[in-house]
Structure formats: C-alpha cells, structure tokens
Design a protein around this motif. Structure first.
Motif, mmCIF file in Angstrom:
data_model
loop_
_atom_site.group_PDB
_atom_site.id
_atom_site.type_symbol
_atom_site.label_atom_id
_atom_site.label_comp_id
_atom_site.label_asym_id
_atom_site.label_seq_id
_atom_site.Cartn_x
_atom_site.Cartn_y
_atom_site.Cartn_z
ATOM 1 N N GLY A 277 0.855 -1.221 -0.122
ATOM 2 C CA GLY A 277 -0.109 0.009 -0.051
ATOM 3 C C GLY A 277 0.892 1.213 0.134
ATOM 4 O O GLY A 277 1.894 1.240 -0.270
ATOM 5 N N THR A 278 0.128 2.369 0.304
ATOM 6 C CA THR A 278 0.861 3.589 0.328
ATOM 7 C C THR A 278 2.252 3.859 0.958
ATOM 8 O O THR A 278 3.330 4.046 0.552
ATOM 9 C CB THR A 278 0.042 4.764 0.812
ATOM 10 N N ASN A 279 2.336 3.161 2.341
ATOM 11 C CA ASN A 279 3.460 3.367 3.345
ATOM 12 C C ASN A 279 4.490 2.361 2.650
ATOM 13 O O ASN A 279 5.800 2.941 2.840
ATOM 14 C CB ASN A 279 2.981 2.873 4.617
ATOM 15 N N SER A 280 4.222 1.392 2.121
ATOM 16 C CA SER A 280 5.159 0.276 1.384
ATOM 17 C C SER A 280 5.863 1.187 0.431
ATOM 18 O O SER A 280 7.049 0.983 0.208
ATOM 19 C CB SER A 280 4.442 -0.908 0.903
ATOM 20 N N TRP A 281 5.065 1.584 -0.595
ATOM 21 C CA TRP A 281 5.492 2.445 -1.603
ATOM 22 C C TRP A 281 6.435 3.556 -1.513
ATOM 23 O O TRP A 281 7.064 3.975 -2.041
ATOM 24 C CB TRP A 281 4.496 2.570 -2.681
ATOM 25 N N LYS A 282 5.942 4.193 -0.307
ATOM 26 C CA LYS A 282 6.836 5.474 -0.026
ATOM 27 C C LYS A 282 8.151 4.857 0.691
ATOM 28 O O LYS A 282 9.202 5.514 0.290
ATOM 29 C CB LYS A 282 6.202 6.150 1.431
ATOM 30 N N ALA A 283 8.303 3.736 1.351
ATOM 31 C CA ALA A 283 9.406 3.270 1.724
ATOM 32 C C ALA A 283 10.179 2.748 0.418
ATOM 33 O O ALA A 283 11.337 3.232 0.329
ATOM 34 C CB ALA A 283 9.285 2.321 2.401
ATOM 35 N N PHE A 284 9.549 2.175 -0.629
ATOM 36 C CA PHE A 284 10.250 1.769 -1.905
ATOM 37 C C PHE A 284 10.907 3.096 -2.508
ATOM 38 O O PHE A 284 11.820 2.781 -3.080
ATOM 39 C CB PHE A 284 9.401 0.981 -2.714
ATOM 40 N N GLN A 285 9.941 4.094 -2.545
ATOM 41 C CA GLN A 285 10.492 5.270 -3.294
ATOM 42 C C GLN A 285 11.611 6.117 -2.661
ATOM 43 O O GLN A 285 12.515 6.371 -3.427
ATOM 44 C CB GLN A 285 9.338 6.245 -3.191
ATOM 45 N N ARG A 286 11.544 5.729 -1.445
ATOM 46 C CA ARG A 286 12.882 6.247 -0.808
ATOM 47 C C ARG A 286 14.287 5.625 -1.323
ATOM 48 O O ARG A 286 15.369 6.027 -1.619
ATOM 49 C CB ARG A 286 12.910 6.258 0.711
ATOM 50 N N CYS A 287 14.110 4.161 -1.502
ATOM 51 C CA CYS A 287 14.976 3.249 -1.886
ATOM 52 C C CYS A 287 15.386 3.656 -3.554
ATOM 53 O O CYS A 287 16.641 3.972 -3.934
ATOM 54 C CB CYS A 287 14.697 1.807 -1.593
ATOM 55 N N LEU A 288 14.335 3.982 -4.149
ATOM 56 C CA LEU A 288 14.427 4.190 -5.453
ATOM 57 C C LEU A 288 15.200 5.312 -5.704
ATOM 58 O O LEU A 288 15.912 5.583 -6.987
ATOM 59 C CB LEU A 288 13.194 4.124 -6.267
ATOM 60 N N LYS A 289 14.636 6.361 -4.963
ATOM 61 C CA LYS A 289 15.282 7.995 -4.999
ATOM 62 C C LYS A 289 16.888 7.758 -4.722
ATOM 63 O O LYS A 289 17.702 8.369 -5.328
ATOM 64 C CB LYS A 289 14.450 8.789 -4.112
ATOM 65 N N THR A 290 17.029 6.837 -3.724
ATOM 66 C CA THR A 290 18.678 7.163 -3.446
ATOM 67 C C THR A 290 19.517 6.254 -4.395
ATOM 68 O O THR A 290 20.759 6.819 -4.613
ATOM 69 C CB THR A 290 18.718 6.217 -2.159
ATOM 70 N N TYR A 291 18.828 5.167 -4.946
ATOM 71 C CA TYR A 291 19.810 4.278 -5.820
ATOM 72 C C TYR A 291 19.427 4.306 -7.377
ATOM 73 O O TYR A 291 20.413 4.032 -8.073
ATOM 74 C CB TYR A 291 19.920 2.989 -5.155
ATOM 75 N N TRP A 292 18.204 4.550 -7.773
ATOM 76 C CA TRP A 292 17.635 4.247 -8.809
ATOM 77 C C TRP A 292 17.168 5.275 -9.856
ATOM 78 O O TRP A 292 16.233 4.997 -10.756
ATOM 79 C CB TRP A 292 16.734 2.999 -8.815
ATOM 80 N N GLY A 293 17.296 6.580 -9.477
ATOM 81 C CA GLY A 293 16.958 7.696 -10.147
ATOM 82 C C GLY A 293 15.404 8.015 -10.087
ATOM 83 O O GLY A 293 14.948 8.855 -10.825
ATOM 84 N N TYR A 294 14.816 7.818 -9.073
ATOM 85 C CA TYR A 294 13.511 8.061 -8.890
ATOM 86 C C TYR A 294 13.633 9.485 -8.512
ATOM 87 O O TYR A 294 14.287 9.771 -7.714
ATOM 88 C CB TYR A 294 12.882 7.274 -7.756
ATOM 89 N N THR A 295 12.698 10.282 -9.160
ATOM 90 C CA THR A 295 13.150 11.889 -9.159
ATOM 91 C C THR A 295 11.447 12.589 -8.564
ATOM 92 O O THR A 295 11.545 13.692 -8.500
ATOM 93 C CB THR A 295 13.363 12.700 -10.199
ATOM 94 N N GLY A 296 10.773 11.712 -8.391
ATOM 95 C CA GLY A 296 9.362 12.056 -7.788
ATOM 96 C C GLY A 296 9.057 12.250 -6.381
ATOM 97 O O GLY A 296 10.240 12.092 -5.569
ATOM 98 N N ASP A 297 7.972 12.720 -5.941
ATOM 99 C CA ASP A 297 7.564 13.147 -4.732
ATOM 100 C C ASP A 297 7.620 11.654 -3.946
ATOM 101 O O ASP A 297 7.291 10.663 -4.575
ATOM 102 C CB ASP A 297 6.245 13.633 -4.458
ATOM 103 N N ILE A 298 7.973 11.599 -2.661
ATOM 104 C CA ILE A 298 7.879 10.404 -1.826
ATOM 105 C C ILE A 298 6.100 10.467 -1.500
ATOM 106 O O ILE A 298 5.893 11.077 -0.248
ATOM 107 C CB ILE A 298 8.781 10.322 -0.720
ATOM 108 N N ASP A 299 5.205 9.925 -2.157
ATOM 109 C CA ASP A 299 3.997 9.997 -2.036
ATOM 110 C C ASP A 299 3.291 8.555 -2.027
ATOM 111 O O ASP A 299 1.890 8.625 -1.733
ATOM 112 C CB ASP A 299 3.366 10.934 -3.207
#
Length: 146
Positions: A82-104
């Motif tokens: 859900g939302t909280n799982s994907w927020k945590a995943f977005q933090r990982c993706l932002k750090t290492y895999w070029g995610y540039t969006g909001d942690i939403d």
C-alpha cells in the motif's frame, strides 16, 4: 345516468391514484440510483488501495520485510503493498535508482521506471524503461521478491 357519473369518477380517481403511485415509485427509484454509485466507488477505492504488481501475499511480505529492514517501513507486514510500502520503496529508488518524484506512495510511471532500472541491473528485466508494469516487469519483480 347517476351510476355512469359515479363509475367515471371512480375510474378517474383510480387512474390518478395509479399515476401518483407510479410517480412516487419512479421518484424513489431515481433517488435510490445515486446511492448505489458511491458504493461502487468505495469498492474501487478499496481495491486500488494497494498494488502488488503480480506478487503473491508471501512475496509482498518479503518486500515489506526488506523495506522494514532498510527503508523505514513501519507499517504491518501484511503482504499488501500500500501507500506506506511504496513510500519506503520510493526512498530506496530515489537513493539508488534515479527516482525523482515525490515520496507520495503512488506507484505511478516514475516509480515504475526507477523500479525497472533496479530490476534491469540485478533481476533479469530486459524490457524498456517505460514506466509500464507489463509482464517482464512483473516477472522480474517476482524474482526480486523471492
């Protein structure tokens, strides 16, 4: 003659009563119809509240364990991303895999593109980085979750 007038009056009253009853029934039906629409919307919202991209509950629990161990996920390990799982995943993706969006917590196109970069690097994803969670993305995500 008087019985004719009485008969016509009774027929007229019966017709008016029938029309009134029909109007009330129709009004009740038209009033009730919008009430059923929000129930469908609530169901759709409930179904859309998590996105596992083809993972089983057990596989999604593995992902949540990973997110809890490394990326600040503190919600329940329930196998529903859900939302909280994907927020945590977005933090990982932002750090290492070029995610540039909001942690939403919304696993939209940009989240999927970053996920595809991770999956391409280490989990056998061979498709385009297109932000579409197709069969290749889903298969590689299953390998990630194993």
């Amino acid at each position: 003659m008087r019985s004719n007038v009485l008969a016509r009056t009774l027929v007229g009253i019966t017709a008016v009563a029938g029309l009134a009853a029909g109007s009330l029934a129709t009004a009740g039906t038209s009033f009730a119809a919008p009430v059923s629409q929000p129930a469908v919307s609530v169901q759709a919202a409930t179904l859309a509240s998590y996105e596992n991209f083809g993972l089983t509950t057990a596989e999604a629990k593995n992902v949540q364990d990973f997110l809890a161990d490394y990326w600040g996920y503190t919600d329940s390990i329930d196998g529903q991303l859900g939302t909280n799982s994907w927020k945590a995943f977005q933090r990982c993706l932002k750090t290492y895999w070029g995610y540039t969006g909001d942690i939403d917590g919304d696993p939209g196109t940009n989240t999927i593109k970053a996920l595809q970069r991770l999956l391409k690097a280490d989990y056998g994803y061979t498709g385009d980085i297109d932000g579409i969670a197709g069969s290749g993305t889903r298969a590689a995500f299953k390998r990630f979750a194993a």
